[in-house]
Write an enzyme that holds these catalytic residues in place. Structure first.
Site, PDB file in Angstrom:
ATOM      1  N   HIS A 206     -65.638 -70.608  33.065  1.00 16.16           N
ATOM      2  CA  HIS A 206     -66.300 -69.359  33.436  1.00 16.16           C
ATOM      3  C   HIS A 206     -67.621 -69.147  32.708  1.00 16.16           C
ATOM      4  CE1 HIS A 206     -66.216 -64.785  33.984  1.00 16.16           C
ATOM      5  NE2 HIS A 206     -66.106 -65.268  35.206  1.00 16.16           N
ATOM      6  N   LYS A 208     -71.526 -69.187  31.600  1.00 17.59           N
ATOM      7  CA  LYS A 208     -72.784 -69.129  32.352  1.00 17.59           C
ATOM      8  C   LYS A 208     -73.925 -69.256  31.339  1.00 17.59           C
ATOM      9  CE  LYS A 208     -69.949 -65.781  34.496  1.00 17.59           C
ATOM     10  NZ  LYS A 208     -69.301 -66.638  35.420  1.00 17.59           N
ATOM     11  N   ASP A 213     -84.473 -78.233  26.830  1.00 18.59           N
ATOM     12  CA  ASP A 213     -85.192 -79.003  25.810  1.00 18.59           C
ATOM     13  C   ASP A 213     -84.735 -78.699  24.380  1.00 18.59           C
ATOM     14  OD1 ASP A 213     -86.697 -80.252  27.737  1.00 18.59           O
ATOM     15  OD2 ASP A 213     -88.411 -78.893  27.556  1.00 18.59           O
ATOM     16  N   HIS A 629     -70.853 -56.602  36.753  1.00 16.77           N
ATOM     17  CA  HIS A 629     -70.407 -57.966  36.466  1.00 16.77           C
ATOM     18  C   HIS A 629     -70.756 -58.390  35.044  1.00 16.77           C
ATOM     19  CE1 HIS A 629     -70.465 -62.472  36.891  1.00 16.77           C
ATOM     20  NE2 HIS A 629     -69.343 -62.193  37.519  1.00 16.77           N
ATOM     21  N   LYS A 631     -70.879 -58.644  30.973  1.00 21.79           N
ATOM     22  CA  LYS A 631     -69.824 -58.683  29.958  1.00 21.79           C
ATOM     23  C   LYS A 631     -70.490 -58.311  28.634  1.00 21.79           C
ATOM     24  CE  LYS A 631     -68.667 -61.773  33.363  1.00 21.79           C
ATOM     25  NZ  LYS A 631     -67.941 -60.882  34.208  1.00 21.79           N
ATOM     26  N   ASP A 636     -72.815 -48.745  18.052  1.00 23.95           N
ATOM     27  CA  ASP A 636     -73.591 -48.013  17.042  1.00 23.95           C
ATOM     28  C   ASP A 636     -75.079 -48.339  17.058  1.00 23.95           C
ATOM     29  OD1 ASP A 636     -71.254 -46.822  16.231  1.00 23.95           O
ATOM     30  OD2 ASP A 636     -70.973 -48.068  14.458  1.00 23.95           O
TER      31      ASP A 636
END
Length: 838
Positions: A206, A208, A213, A629, A631, A636
């Site tokens: 999952h 991404k 380089d 979508h 995450k 604070d």
């Protein structure tokens, strides 16, 4: 014979036998033996960790992790330059800039990768910025491109990783520049005869992220795939009477999973959902660009994943090389899963290709962000013992929060202890502890959670096919407030009112389809539906496609056979030929989207031009949930976690889905306030939170589609974020301000009521049983999903009610189906499958 002479003799004999048929047969027999040996793994799930050298590597990795915060494989690192991106428009544009500058290597890891994704819009005017074309140019320039994608279970998930692999491998055919420079691996395998005990059906890769380089990296919630590109105003409409070349979401990039999931994604130009009749599902996401020592750690995770997949699936594939790394050589190369079998297949390629010390970040600090890479990974996904440093980070940071916890996530399934099986991650306990401590100390403290209204792609939630999505929602409600072990009830059990501390919201967007009577007449006179024109447009800008279904011979070819292609082009000609006859040869004054009216200085719906009778306009107003979508965790105004990890067991336990995230704390502070008191806020966390809140409150202007002059659409090595200072920036500066909270909850109140009144948007608090559902939103074919519920409401009244919506916030309906069984046990939901949904 002298001592050792016999060994030298046999060694010489082996050398002479190399490159002979006899030697090849021997090696082939050894490989076959190893392949057959995989079946023994069915009864030995510990087969990667039971030999002495494997135990030694595991112990070495454990020592490394134990020396790091959160038990992560990666250390804390100072001096990173980290830039945030909110929504796909900025992110994909920045990725396009960075990819185009790649000189040596590109690593890409995605759950789903769509080669035909346009990184810049509108697509018709940016065809060279389609992802596959960008990668093709870099491969032809000599850049080595390594890609790992999740190999899906086709019966359960609609992303076609075989198409991804074939399309990318076919970009540079043998004999052309760039041949062999693009390598795509898919994992895990689902063939019992090939992989035996090393299979997994339930869990996914999952992550991404992108590494370019070894100089910079991108990490976050955005896959390089269909459905993710969006701007901050989040339009739902994509109908263009002035010309289909102006469309923003071609082919399958226009999608509404609540109506229809992605279909045959390898035929990317096709779309069974008509833009003239339905809106898309808008998409909200967050990602980062990183320059600094953390780039090395992100690259290391990719390399161990690559080498593990090489070992697990491609060990006997000569075209797949092993990767070695500076800093992980010699006795430490086992940390990145390098193996040196007696008869290796494939080369050993050392990265980076030029000295690591040449990187800008290797020569000194590039920024002020203290950061650490964390992950969820284990034996099936990386060949390592289980690591759940993401869960460790979430729990510790939330538990220590002093003022607020802000969460944006696709899911929210968590436990407060051991009594909520099958849920096991305990982020919920950290929330309880933080709230109880604040309540007993008399501190103002809030946990603000923003998640999707419907966290899966269900269609009608009453359908049997939606049982899985209802199960996810059921687990979410049980995590939040239903049952004695929920977060609310556990807080209440310690004498604290949870409603003073924990608040949940969704996002929702509205728009207007610019389907005027003139365009309808154009359809009638030409005999061509707008949906066919949108298909023809996708065909035109596709240029070329891949139609092979086997790995051996991927072939380039037309998107359809010539007859079908000519038919589509002819239909578009017929449609366009009627433009003058229906009056569309003149300027079309009604806008193609009115999503900007929910944003700052976007005008009012009641003031928008409409080239037709207002009563006709009513048929074209639409709404849809704004799918969250990202995450993301912000605490604070100081600490941020961003990556691929959802708040559920799949992402957090380590033994299920593989994930990668980054924990960030900016040592560059800005003078701010917290609940009216002077406060030193981290620049990175505070500016990101302020931009997100302004977007959700409608206190940011809509984005122009041309991002070329937008600093927030550039990589971190080009310029820093533009925090868009002004009165609105200052208004949201204090996250605990009563004025900000009054606007936040006030907007959510009003928006929720308007969406309920005009559209009967579901889910809703008035739907407590399935009978309530039918009364609230009857099943019939009179009105299309997402359109106005009451066709008899006066047009001006509809416009004036939409004028009241500001931003996208709505309350999460905590009473939805509270008196009904949401997740009935059956074939979809049972003791064997429930862990899939948690």
């Amino acid at each position: 014979m002298a001592p050792g002479e016999d060994g030298r003799m046999f060694a010489g004999l082996r050398d002479k036998l190399k490159n002979t048929n006899l030697y090849d047969a021997k090696v082939g027999a050894i490989h076959l033996k190893n392949k057959v040996g995989k079946f023994g793994n069915l009864i030995n799930p510990n087969h990667r960790h039971d030999e002495e050298h494997e135990k030694a590597t595991d112990e070495k990795r454990n020592r490394v992790a134990e020396s790091h915060r959160f038990n992560s494989f990666a250390p804390e690192r100072d001096g990173n330059n980290i830039k945030w991106y909110v929504d796909g428009q900025d992110y994909f544009y920045a990725v396009s800039v960075a990819l185009e500058k790649a000189k040596e290597t590109i690593y890409i890891e995605d759950w789903w990768l769509s080669p035909e994704l346009f990184l810049r819009r509108p697509p018709y005017f940016n065809q060279e910025w389609r992802l596959d074309q960008v990668l093709k140019r870099r491969a032809e320039a000599g850049v080595k491109i390594y890609i790992i994608v999740y190999k899906e279970v086709a019966a359960a998930v609609s992303c076609n990783s075989a198409h991804t692999k074939h399309a990318l491998h076919a970009l540079c055919p043998e004999g052309t520049p760039g041949y062999g420079n693009i390598s795509v691996l898919r994992h895990p395998d689902h063939n019992v005869f090939e992989n035996a005990g090393d299979m997994t059906f339930y869990w996914a890769h999952h992550e991404k992220f992108i590494v370019i380089d070894y100089e910079l990296a991108f990490i976050g919630g955005l896959d390089l795939c269909f459905g993710r590109w969006d701007s901050r105003q989040h339009p739902c409409a994509d109908v263009h009477p002035a010309g289909v070349q102006n469309e923003m979401f071609p082919g399958q990039d226009f999608n509404n999973n609540r109506i229809m999931d992605f279909q045959t994604v390898e035929d990317w130009k096709s779309n069974e959902l008509s833009k003239a009749d339905y809106g898309r599902m808008p998409w909200h996401d967050v990602a980062m660009c990183v320059i600094g020592d953390c780039v090395f750690d992100i690259a290391e995770h990719f390399v161990i994943r690559w080498n593990f997949v090489k070992r697990d699936k491609y060990k006997r594939a000569g075209k797949v090389d092993w990767l070695t790394m500076t800093g992980r050589e010699g006795e430490n190369e086992d940390l990145i899963a390098v193996q040196r079998p007696k008869h290796p297949v494939g080369e050993y390629v050392h990265h980076p290709l030029s000295p690591l010390e040449n990187r800008s970040w290797a020569q000194g600090h590039q920024g002020t962000v203290h950061a650490q890479v964390v992950r969820s990974s284990c034996d099936w996904s990386s060949g390592i013992l289980t690591e759940h440093s993401i869960q460790n980070a979430y729990s510790e940071i939330i538990r220590n929060a002093q003022h607020y916890v802000y969460i944006e996530n696709q899911f929210f399934i968590t436990a407060t202890g051991e009594e909520q099986a099958p849920i096991h991650n305990t982020i919920g306990r950290a929330i309880v502890d933080a709230c109880v401590r604040a309540g007993k100390e008399g501190r103002k403290f809030r946990v603000i959670i923003v998640i999707p209204a419907v966290p899966g792609f269900a269609g009608d939630l009453r359908d049997d096919a939606a049982a899985g999505t209802r199960a996810i929602m059921d687990y979410q409600y049980k995590s939040i407030h239903r049952g004695p072990h929920s977060i609310f009830e556990q807080i209440k059990a310690q004498g604290i009112d949870p409603k003073q501390h924990v608040f949940l919201f969704n996002l929702r967007s509205y728009d207007r389809l610019n389907k005027t009577s003139a365009m309808v007449r154009q359809e009638e006179k030409s005999g061509v539906k707008y949906q066919d024109v949108q298909r023809a447009e996708a065909e035109e800008i596709m240029a070329e496609g891949v139609h092979s279904t086997t790995d051996e011979k991927p072939t380039l070819g037309d998107a359809t056979d010539n007859a079908e292609k000519e038919r589509l082009i002819d239909q578009k000609r017929k449609f366009e030929a009627q433009r003058g006859e229906v009056g569309l040869d003149k300027e079309v004054t009604s806008t193609d989207t009115i999503a900007a009216t929910a944003m700052l200085n976007g005008g009012k719906v009641s003031e928008q031009r409409w080239d037709d009778d207002l009563e006709k306009e009513k048929e074209n107003f639409i709404q849809e949930e704004l799918y969250i979508h990202g995450k993301l965790l912000i605490v604070d105004d100081r600490i941020v976690i961003c990556g691929s990890s959802n708040i559920n067991d799949r992402s957090q336990l380590g033994v299920h889905d593989s994930e990668l995230s980054i924990v960030m704390e900016d040592y560059n502070t800005i003078d701010s306030t917290m609940d009216g008191q002077p406060f030193k806020a981290g620049h990175h966390a505070a500016t990101l939170r302020r931009l997100l809140w302004r977007e959700h409150l409608g206190l940011l202007p809509a984005q122009d589609v041309d991002a070329s002059n937008d600093p927030n659409a550039q990589p971190a090595d080009v310029c820093p974020n533009d925090v868009m200072e002004g009165p609105e920036y200052e208004f949201v500066a204090d996250p605990m301000s009563d004025k900000v909270w009054d606007m936040w909850t006030g907007n959510a109140d009003t928006n929720t009521q308007i969406f309920r009144h005009l559209f009967r948007a579901d889910p809703d608090d008035n739907i407590k049983t399935f009978d309530d559902y039918e009364a609230f939103l009857p099943r019939h074919n009179k009105f299309k999903q997402g359109h106005l519920h009451d066709p008899f409401m006066p047009a001006q009244e509809v416009r004036e009610k939409l004028d009241q919506i500001k931003g996208h916030l709505v309350w999460m309906p905590l009473d939805f189906l509270c008196d009904a069984p949401m997740a009935e046990k059956g074939l979809q939901v049972n003791a064997y499958t429930e862990s899939i949904y948690t």
